[in-house]
Design a protein around this motif. Structure first.
Motif, PDB file in Angstrom:
ATOM      1  N   VAL A 144      -4.408 -20.896 -11.381  1.00  0.00           N
ATOM      2  CA  VAL A 144      -3.940 -19.506 -11.408  1.00  0.00           C
ATOM      3  C   VAL A 144      -3.454 -19.207 -12.822  1.00  0.00           C
ATOM      4  CG1 VAL A 144      -3.268 -19.434  -8.974  1.00  0.00           C
ATOM      5  CG2 VAL A 144      -1.593 -20.117 -10.671  1.00  0.00           C
ATOM      6  N   ASP A 145      -3.468 -17.916 -13.176  1.00  0.00           N
ATOM      7  CA  ASP A 145      -3.056 -17.535 -14.524  1.00  0.00           C
ATOM      8  C   ASP A 145      -1.556 -17.341 -14.619  1.00  0.00           C
ATOM      9  OD1 ASP A 145      -5.712 -17.296 -15.634  1.00  0.00           O
ATOM     10  OD2 ASP A 145      -5.929 -15.625 -14.258  1.00  0.00           O
ATOM     11  N   ALA A 146      -0.953 -16.933 -13.510  1.00  0.00           N
ATOM     12  CA  ALA A 146       0.471 -16.631 -13.583  1.00  0.00           C
ATOM     13  C   ALA A 146       1.130 -16.812 -12.226  1.00  0.00           C
ATOM     14  CB  ALA A 146       0.661 -15.191 -14.047  1.00  0.00           C
ATOM     15  N   VAL A 147       2.404 -17.146 -12.278  1.00  0.00           N
ATOM     16  CA  VAL A 147       3.221 -17.144 -11.070  1.00  0.00           C
ATOM     17  C   VAL A 147       4.180 -15.969 -11.202  1.00  0.00           C
ATOM     18  CG1 VAL A 147       4.888 -18.402  -9.688  1.00  0.00           C
ATOM     19  CG2 VAL A 147       3.039 -19.633 -10.797  1.00  0.00           C
ATOM     20  N   ILE A 148       4.084 -15.017 -10.300  1.00  0.00           N
ATOM     21  CA  ILE A 148       4.960 -13.850 -10.357  1.00  0.00           C
ATOM     22  C   ILE A 148       6.256 -14.203  -9.647  1.00  0.00           C
ATOM     23  CG2 ILE A 148       5.218 -11.439  -9.682  1.00  0.00           C
ATOM     24  CD1 ILE A 148       2.133 -11.298  -9.622  1.00  0.00           C
ATOM     25  N   TYR A 167       8.011  -4.462  -7.498  1.00  0.00           N
ATOM     26  CA  TYR A 167       8.096  -4.071  -8.893  1.00  0.00           C
ATOM     27  C   TYR A 167       7.456  -5.147  -9.784  1.00  0.00           C
ATOM     28  CZ  TYR A 167       9.988  -2.877 -13.445  1.00  0.00           C
ATOM     29  OH  TYR A 167      10.093  -2.561 -14.766  1.00  0.00           O
ATOM     30  N   ASN A 168       7.780  -6.414  -9.496  1.00  0.00           N
ATOM     31  CA  ASN A 168       7.217  -7.509 -10.300  1.00  0.00           C
ATOM     32  C   ASN A 168       5.696  -7.550 -10.204  1.00  0.00           C
ATOM     33  OD1 ASN A 168       9.772  -8.198 -10.977  1.00  0.00           O
ATOM     34  ND2 ASN A 168       9.897 -10.010  -9.656  1.00  0.00           N
ATOM     35  N   VAL A 169       5.200  -7.376  -8.987  1.00  0.00           N
ATOM     36  CA  VAL A 169       3.748  -7.415  -8.793  1.00  0.00           C
ATOM     37  C   VAL A 169       3.096  -6.244  -9.528  1.00  0.00           C
ATOM     38  CG1 VAL A 169       1.896  -7.272  -7.078  1.00  0.00           C
ATOM     39  CG2 VAL A 169       3.928  -8.615  -6.587  1.00  0.00           C
ATOM     40  N   LEU A 212       0.836  -1.204   0.000  1.00  0.00           N
ATOM     41  CA  LEU A 212       0.000   0.000   0.000  1.00  0.00           C
ATOM     42  C   LEU A 212       0.869   1.252   0.000  1.00  0.00           C
ATOM     43  CD1 LEU A 212      -3.043   0.524   0.051  1.00  0.00           C
ATOM     44  CD2 LEU A 212      -2.879   0.835   2.505  1.00  0.00           C
ATOM     45  N   LYS A 213       1.956   1.180   0.764  1.00  0.00           N
ATOM     46  CA  LYS A 213       2.818   2.349   0.898  1.00  0.00           C
ATOM     47  C   LYS A 213       3.708   2.551  -0.325  1.00  0.00           C
ATOM     48  CE  LYS A 213       3.273   3.060   5.579  1.00  0.00           C
ATOM     49  NZ  LYS A 213       3.803   2.421   6.786  1.00  0.00           N
ATOM     50  N   ASN A 214       4.214   1.446  -0.857  1.00  0.00           N
ATOM     51  CA  ASN A 214       5.259   1.573  -1.864  1.00  0.00           C
ATOM     52  C   ASN A 214       4.833   1.278  -3.301  1.00  0.00           C
ATOM     53  OD1 ASN A 214       7.358   2.164   0.097  1.00  0.00           O
ATOM     54  ND2 ASN A 214       7.041   0.060   0.755  1.00  0.00           N
ATOM     55  N   MET A 215       3.730   0.550  -3.475  1.00  0.00           N
ATOM     56  CA  MET A 215       3.357   0.186  -4.828  1.00  0.00           C
ATOM     57  C   MET A 215       2.270   1.111  -5.368  1.00  0.00           C
ATOM     58  SD  MET A 215       2.594  -3.640  -6.204  1.00  0.00           S
ATOM     59  CE  MET A 215       0.859  -3.749  -5.862  1.00  0.00           C
ATOM     60  N   ILE A 226       0.246  -6.391 -12.469  1.00  0.00           N
ATOM     61  CA  ILE A 226      -1.076  -5.767 -12.319  1.00  0.00           C
ATOM     62  C   ILE A 226      -1.323  -4.743 -13.419  1.00  0.00           C
ATOM     63  CG2 ILE A 226      -2.510  -4.314 -10.835  1.00  0.00           C
ATOM     64  CD1 ILE A 226      -1.223  -5.711  -8.429  1.00  0.00           C
ATOM     65  N   THR A 227      -0.347  -3.862 -13.657  1.00  0.00           N
ATOM     66  CA  THR A 227      -0.577  -2.810 -14.658  1.00  0.00           C
ATOM     67  C   THR A 227      -0.760  -3.426 -16.043  1.00  0.00           C
ATOM     68  OG1 THR A 227       1.816  -2.533 -14.687  1.00  0.00           O
ATOM     69  CG2 THR A 227       0.564  -0.890 -13.503  1.00  0.00           C
TER      70      THR A 227
END
Lengths: 364, 281
Positions: free
Chosen positions: A271-275, A291-293, A86-89, A297-298
């Protein structure tokens, strides 16, 4: 807690990381000596050799992890939790409280925020950093008001066309007297039904523990991803072991049987993907994990936003209906038991072939 | 006195022995009376003394609920494909499903069909606790959804009798997702304007309670049925307090506003019929 704080606090090692702990200690010792000995800040060959060794070892351990080790990493006390995300992403976060009915559950946080350029409704399960916060958050176990709050905010998002991002990290919905009195089961059930037809894109990511119905209660969406060293399971390995072996210490074996890691879930198309996580797990490098997450998402939000909403909702439904639709015909079982010898029935071979065809067509 | 306290010596009991031939008599867990099994069966598996409702299996439930011989079973020929290849120790889930002797009836934890209740056509799903604790796996989810599809297609009310411990552990997240799947199917029924009557019987917990069971337009419970998300034993172990009397029983849920009404087994047929008259199309 910021990235700096994580770097400053001593890393806690998991039981299977003893060798790494030893190497880290040696490196640290050498570095202290080196600071005293040399004038330049250049790393000595000895340190470099140790660092290479440490990296290799990490690589080796983290690529060949057992499911139980994955569970341990997912529960690591220093693993980034929802408040870190929440704070950083997210940028420009506005936390929204309360379910307008009973109270405000701290285990589920709902907020408006921005990820990349996208304005979204953020819903996440928060475990809490220090002991005081952990108690306030119920150690990440939501009460019914948490699920109702999540639903209310999702409805808000639907009204104003904001995509929903949910970050899942809970051992399970809270098993308490109050939770039952206020209808834990009903709260989760309604969420499942409403999320399946929410008319905005929904992206779900398991960032730590995906504990059963408690995770699913905010985990129905168009995209479902899981971090590499997270788990998602129908029951905790301990609970499963207690049922199967009447012994909670058999949890490693249960974890094996439950197929709860990202890789296994991807194989089962759940699941669709493993991050992927940085080397040594999310707790060693929060920045890269986030960053990966964020990238996942974007990227997916951009995709989903281009799809017409009716198509999206229908696809979401079709996807849910597809899970477990590849049942075998019961007669295949009867045949295998040698019961199907009555004339007029298909021979065993044909039945199995039919079963295979059925499962194949369902898979398509 | 000390003599009598020797280990293993409990003194003679003057009470008559309560051991009887298997299956002919049973003891009511509520009032402890010895009951002749046939009498209980004739009384819809309800204790004639204290009205304790015994658990009944799927076929029995259907027999009690629908007009005689009116059931047309749907999607009966389904079995789990064992997606996780679940094994523990020497045992395998695959063998557990196979162990069921009759592959074509009550082969799974739910029985879905089209039937008539007091002359009103319904899609009925009756769960069967005797099959792996009535747990919901892929077959239960699939059968349920096909039942919902049929209810939408033929514009019939859906009646579901839940009796389950929750999601089936042996199918992992596949079973967990059946919660979402069944709930999503019910969303479709809801949009189509179909009536859904959910009947909760002892026990309805876990993933089944937290999905389709609690989504009924009208929710009926049998007296004293255990209904909740987490089972009482787990709650007790986790929070280590004595649970209040009647906790998670049907009456408790009525009191807290999650169940519409409690209906005794003998009245279930007529009550469902009446509800369909009010709300059905």
């Amino acid at each position: 807690m910021t990235i700096k704080d994580i770097k400053n606090t001593a890393l806690q090692y998991l039981p299977f990381e003893n060798e790494i702990a030893e190497l880290d200690r040696q490196i640290e010792e050498l570095r202290k000596q080196h600071l005293r000995d040399s004038l330049q800040g250049e790393a000595s060959p000895a340190i470099r050799a140790l660092q290479v060794k440490q990296t290799d070892l990490l690589q080796q351990i983290y690529t060949t992890m057992t499911p139980w080790q994955t569970v341990q990493v997912a529960r690591h006390p220093q693993r980034p939790i929802f408040s870190d995300y929440l704070k950083n992403m997210f940028k420009d976060v506005r936390i929204l409280h309360g379910d307008r009915c009973f109270g405000d559950d701290r285990a589920i946080v709902t907020a408006l925020g921005q990820i990349g350029r996208e304005k979204v409704m953020i819903i996440g399960q928060n475990k809490g950093k220090d002991i005081k916060e952990k108690i306030a958050c119920n150690f990440g176990c939501p009460n019914p008001e948490g699920y109702r709050k999540a639903l209310a905010k999702m409805k808000l998002a639907e009204k104003f066309g904001l995509p929903v991002v949910t970050l899942i990290d809970t051992p399970g919905a809270y098993p308490g007297v109050g939770a039952e009195e206020r209808g834990q089961a009903q709260a989760i059930a309604v969420n499942l039904m409403e999320m399946s037809r929410l008319r905005v894109p929904v992206v779900c990511v398991v960032i730590g523990e995906g504990g059963s119905g408690g995770a699913l209660g905010i985990g129905v969406g168009d995209r479902m991803a899981i971090l590499e060293h997270s788990y998602y399971s129908v029951i905790s390995p301990e609970g499963c072991a207690a049922i199967l072996w009447h012994d909670g210490t058999q949890a490693p074996r249960a974890a094996e049987a439950l197929k709860l890691t990202g890789r296994e879930l991807l194989k089962l198309k759940l699941v669709d993907a493993v991050i992927s996580e940085p080397l040594g797990g999310a707790h060693r490098n929060m920045h890269d994990t986030l960053y990966n997450v964020e990238q996942y998402i974007t990227k997916n939000l951009a995709q989903l936003k281009r799809t017409p909403i009716d198509t999206l909702v229908n696809a979401r439904y079709a996807r849910l209906r597809g899970i477990g639709a590849d049942c075998l015909p019961a007669s295949a079982f009867a045949a295998r038991r040698g019961k199907a010898k009555t004339p007029g029935r298909l021979p065993l071979k044909d039945k199995l072939a039919a079963a295979r065809d059925l499962s194949e067509t369902a898979a398509q | 006195m000390a003599k009598n306290k020797k280990a293993g010596w409990d003194g003679f009991s003057l009470k008559p022995r309560k051991e009887m031939p298997e299956g002919l008599w049973l003891s009511c867990p509520s009032c402890k009376n010895m009951l002749y099994k046939k009498t209980v069966d004739e009384n819809l598996s309800v204790c004639p003394e204290c009205r304790h409702h015994f658990r009944i299996d799927g076929p029995t439930r259907v027999r009690q609920l629908v007009d005689e011989g009116s059931l047309e079973e749907l999607a009966q020929d389904l079995a789990s494909s064992d997606p996780l290849a679940f094994v523990w120790g020497e045992q395998a889930y695959k063998n557990r499903i196979k162990a069921d002797p009759d592959a074509n009836s009550a082969h799974e934890a739910v029985l879905v069909g089209k039937a008539f209740i007091r002359g009103r056509g319904v899609i009925l799903a009756a769960m069967d606790f005797s099959f792996l604790g009535g747990s919901m796996g892929m077959v239960v989810g699939e059968k349920f959804c096909r039942g919902v599809d049929r209810a939408i297609a033929e514009n019939l009310p859906l009646v579901v009798v839940s009796c389950s411990g929750g999601a089936r552990m042996h199918e992992g997240v596949v079973a967990l997702q059946q919660m979402a799947k069944t709930s999503a199917a019910l969303a479709r029924l809801d949009e189509a304007g179909g009536l859904y009557i959910s009947v909760l019987t002892d026990p309805t917990t876990g993933g089944v309670a937290a999905s389709f069971s609690m989504l009924g337009d009208v929710i009926i419970a049998e007296p004293k049925a255990l209904i909740g998300f987490t089972g009482p034993r787990v709650i007790q172990q986790t929070i280590k307090i004595e649970l209040p009397e009647g906790f998670q029983r049907a009456e408790f849920l009525v009191e807290h506003g999650f169940v519409d009404m409690i209906v005794e087994r003998k009245d279930l047929r007529s009550e469902i019929g009446r509800l369909i008259d009010y709300c059905g199309k």
